[in-house]
Design an enzyme around this catalytic site. Structure first.
Site, PDB file in Angstrom:
ATOM      1  N   LYS A 199      -1.165  15.905 -16.959  1.00 32.55           N
ATOM      2  CA  LYS A 199      -0.803  16.176 -15.623  1.00 32.55           C
ATOM      3  C   LYS A 199       0.524  16.020 -15.397  1.00 32.55           C
ATOM      4  O   LYS A 199       0.882  15.105 -14.960  1.00 32.55           O
ATOM      5  CB  LYS A 199      -1.931  15.720 -14.712  1.00 32.55           C
ATOM      6  CG  LYS A 199      -1.984  16.329 -13.095  1.00 32.55           C
ATOM      7  CD  LYS A 199      -0.627  16.024 -12.348  1.00 32.55           C
ATOM      8  CE  LYS A 199      -0.747  16.865 -11.188  1.00 32.55           C
ATOM      9  NZ  LYS A 199       0.865  17.026 -10.642  1.00 32.55           N
ATOM     10  N   GLY A 252       4.365   6.629 -11.786  1.00 30.44           N
ATOM     11  CA  GLY A 252       4.635   7.462 -10.534  1.00 30.44           C
ATOM     12  C   GLY A 252       4.838   6.179  -9.432  1.00 30.44           C
ATOM     13  O   GLY A 252       4.907   5.237  -9.614  1.00 30.44           O
ATOM     14  N   SER A 253       4.824   6.758  -8.364  1.00 25.41           N
ATOM     15  CA  SER A 253       5.139   5.828  -6.923  1.00 25.41           C
ATOM     16  C   SER A 253       3.859   5.019  -6.796  1.00 25.41           C
ATOM     17  O   SER A 253       2.750   5.008  -7.052  1.00 25.41           O
ATOM     18  CB  SER A 253       5.188   6.678  -5.909  1.00 25.41           C
ATOM     19  OG  SER A 253       4.174   7.211  -5.359  1.00 25.41           O
ATOM     20  N   THR A 254       4.564   3.660  -6.114  1.00 26.23           N
ATOM     21  CA  THR A 254       3.407   2.607  -5.998  1.00 26.23           C
ATOM     22  C   THR A 254       2.332   3.211  -4.850  1.00 26.23           C
ATOM     23  O   THR A 254       0.913   2.947  -5.086  1.00 26.23           O
ATOM     24  CB  THR A 254       3.914   1.447  -5.482  1.00 26.23           C
ATOM     25  OG1 THR A 254       4.911   0.874  -6.192  1.00 26.23           O
ATOM     26  CG2 THR A 254       2.800   0.477  -4.951  1.00 26.23           C
ATOM     27  N   GLY A 257      -0.074   5.761  -7.158  1.00 23.18           N
ATOM     28  CA  GLY A 257      -0.668   4.960  -8.044  1.00 23.18           C
ATOM     29  C   GLY A 257      -1.805   4.004  -7.470  1.00 23.18           C
ATOM     30  O   GLY A 257      -2.862   3.882  -8.285  1.00 23.18           O
ATOM     31  N   GLU A 274       2.346   2.312 -14.110  1.00 23.33           N
ATOM     32  CA  GLU A 274       3.835   1.917 -14.410  1.00 23.33           C
ATOM     33  C   GLU A 274       4.097   2.501 -12.972  1.00 23.33           C
ATOM     34  O   GLU A 274       4.284   3.758 -12.699  1.00 23.33           O
ATOM     35  CB  GLU A 274       4.328   2.453 -15.403  1.00 23.33           C
ATOM     36  CG  GLU A 274       5.773   1.970 -15.701  1.00 23.33           C
ATOM     37  CD  GLU A 274       6.977   2.704 -14.824  1.00 23.33           C
ATOM     38  OE1 GLU A 274       7.175   2.077 -13.881  1.00 23.33           O
ATOM     39  OE2 GLU A 274       7.174   3.793 -15.492  1.00 23.33           O
ATOM     40  N   CYS A 308      12.849   4.650 -12.260  1.00 23.21           N
ATOM     41  CA  CYS A 308      11.951   3.612 -11.555  1.00 23.21           C
ATOM     42  C   CYS A 308      12.534   2.048 -11.691  1.00 23.21           C
ATOM     43  O   CYS A 308      12.459   1.281 -10.582  1.00 23.21           O
ATOM     44  CB  CYS A 308      10.671   3.503 -12.386  1.00 23.21           C
ATOM     45  SG  CYS A 308      10.850   3.574 -13.917  1.00 23.21           S
ATOM     46  N   GLU A 407      12.110   1.429  -2.211  1.00 22.94           N
ATOM     47  CA  GLU A 407      12.831   2.074  -3.410  1.00 22.94           C
ATOM     48  C   GLU A 407      13.193   3.505  -2.794  1.00 22.94           C
ATOM     49  O   GLU A 407      12.490   4.258  -2.369  1.00 22.94           O
ATOM     50  CB  GLU A 407      11.693   2.359  -4.489  1.00 22.94           C
ATOM     51  CG  GLU A 407      11.890   3.025  -5.719  1.00 22.94           C
ATOM     52  CD  GLU A 407      10.818   3.289  -6.629  1.00 22.94           C
ATOM     53  OE1 GLU A 407      11.207   3.297  -7.772  1.00 22.94           O
ATOM     54  OE2 GLU A 407       9.677   3.656  -6.124  1.00 22.94           O
TER      55      GLU A 407
END
Length: 505
Positions: A199, A252-254, A257, A274, A308, A407
């Site tokens: 994806k 991707g982003s926290t 995720g 990650e 990242c 971030e």
């Protein structure tokens, strides 16, 4: 189809016709060895520099995920699952070779989709992706189990383990390095004998689609590599909850995720996350400031800061703080700014207007919280019409400010003066993130000691952002868990079966 502003942009920089023909059409899914469109619903792809429509990509549904998973499971039970390790190796190497032949097309697709500098796409993204496939191809014939002697069983026995592919892998890939991060996940999964449903981000699906076409062309069985396009909250969540998926690898982003990870655990999937980062940089009084300044600028401004593990908060020893800051300012102001397709550009558009607005909000907050602007965007800035933000540096930052906690994912660097290494380490480790950290010093003892004290999955010494297929990449804390790349990644795509054979009964 593409708007005239995009066509003019392509003509200005001599975009090859093969690239134009690939993007100037409706983009579908790639399922069961062919591109397919199951619905007329489309998501507009916007080219970052012109901010004009490039094309439309199919807006997928959970039903499309079902088809892709069924195809992947069929390939796993069929020709791919029955293929010998060396034949898998040959196919992976053929794909790498095809990517090398197609390198200029792939580089253009990355520059067009992300808005990134085509010089970086040519020198970093595409070669790195190829190298990852070549490295993991060699592992296909080396995934052995082991034999052992039982130490507590009565009588005689023969015990051994078998390594088997975990099954169907869902690879959810972000928009900042779409080709390279896909290669991280794809290469190891294929080497282990898994099949994949990818994806890509709805912002940057082009290179994933191109790679899937190349894989089919070089002979991968239908269903081994599938691509499902659409929004993350639909396709990503459908993959995370699907009982036909055995492993989820997400970058991707926290925030996203965490959501996807919770859903995946409901069906007890293997999981690699990650996630985000807020990587600290320590510059000691023993650093070579030419090396430090140059590497820090690369570490924060590469891909316009959309990285990242970007080194976004610098802790500079008081003895070198002013001199380092002066070099950083000069280097940032000298960076070539322009279109992603311009081979001379280094600072290029951010991926979307929405993301650019988010970065500007962080910059405004830094001004409001008392950080001192050294160079770059002022408060209420960002007036350019081409999606670009100037390289921005703030001094006198602290952990009370968002610029040192959050971030930002843009070309924004924060700097702070420290008086001792103990203070630098304590402040560096105060973040919820733990993806990476960098150390600049000419003292071997100092760098080794600091590398042991810093809480991060990746430590860079006198450099930043180094990546090699042999080395695992992943973080701690809010930066997630599990590894991409390196031999350590392989266990995430393998299951271990223990076999006991009782003898002389």
């Amino acid at each position: 189809m593409m708007q005239q502003a995009v066509a003019d942009y392509f003509a200005r920089f001599g975009v090859p016709m093969e690239v134009v023909s690939f993007v100037d059409r409706p983009i579908g899914h790639f399922i069961d060895g062919r591109e397919t469109v199951a619905t007329a619903d489309r998501i507009d792809l916007v080219e970052p520099f012109t901010r004009s429509r490039l094309t439309g990509v199919v807006n997928g549904t959970a039903a499309d995920v079902d088809m892709a998973v069924a195809s992947a499971r069929g390939a796993l039970a069929g020709p791919w699952g029955k293929m010998s390790a060396l034949d898998r190796q040959k196919l992976i190497l053929r794909l790498a070779a095809a990517m090398e032949t197609d390198a200029d097309v792939l580089a253009h697709l990355e520059a067009i989709g992300v808005g990134k500098a085509i010089s970086d796409a040519r020198l970093i993204d595409v070669p790195g992706s190829i190298a990852n496939l070549e490295y993991f191809a060699g592992w296909t014939s080396k995934l052995d189990g082991r034999t052992t002697n039982a130490v507590a069983l009565p009588g005689e026995s023969f015990t051994y383990t078998i390594k088997e592919p975990v099954g169907v892998v869902a690879a959810i890939v972000p928009w900042n390095f779409p080709l390279q991060i896909l290669s991280w996940k794809l290469a190891a999964a294929l080497a282990c004998g898994c099949t994949v449903v990818c994806k890509p981000s709805e912002l940057t699906p082009l290179s994933a689609m191109r790679l899937a076409h190349l894989a089919s062309k070089v002979g991968f069985p239908d269903g081994v590599i599938n691509v499902v396009n659409g929004y993350g909250h639909v396709i990503g969540q459908a993959l995370a909850s699907h009982r036909g998926i055995d492993k989820l690898s997400f970058t991707g982003s926290t925030r996203v995720g965490t959501s996807v990870g919770k859903t995946a655990l409901e069906t007890m999937k293997r999981l690699t996350l990650e996630l985000g980062g807020k990587s600290p940089v320590i510059v000691t009084g023993k650093a070579d400031l030419d090396i430090a300044a140059s590497a820090i600028l690369v570490g924060i401004f590469m891909n316009s800061g959309q990285v990242c593990d970007a080194g976004s908060r610098v802790y500079a020893d008081a003895s070198i703080h002013e001199e380092l800051l002066a070099r950083l300012r000069t280097g940032a102001e000298d960076m070539p700014i322009g279109a992603g397709l311009d081979p001379n550009s280094k600072i290029t558009p951010l991926v979307s207007s929405a993301h650019r607005s988010s970065v500007l909000q962080h910059i405004d907050a830094a001004h409001a919280e008392g950080a001192v602007l050294v160079t770059g965007e002022g408060s209420g800035g960002g007036g350019r019409e081409d999606g670009i933000l100037q390289p921005t540096i703030f001094d006198q930052c602290s952990e009370k400010m968002g610029i040192f906690r959050e971030e930002i994912f843009g070309p924004v660097l924060g700097v702070s003066r420290v008086n001792t290494l103990d203070d630098a380490v304590e402040r560096a480790n105060s973040s919820i993130y733990g993806l990476a950290a960098a150390i600049y010093s000419d003292s071997v003892d100092e760098t080794i000691a600091l590398s042991r004290r810093l809480k991060a999955g990746n430590i860079y010494i006198n450099a930043h952002g180094l990546v090699d297929p042999t080395m695992p990449f992943g973080g701690l804390g809010a930066s997630g868990f599990g590894k991409d790349m390196g031999p350590e990644q392989l266990d995430g795509f393998l299951s271990t079966k223990s076999v006991y054979v009782q003898l002389n009964r």
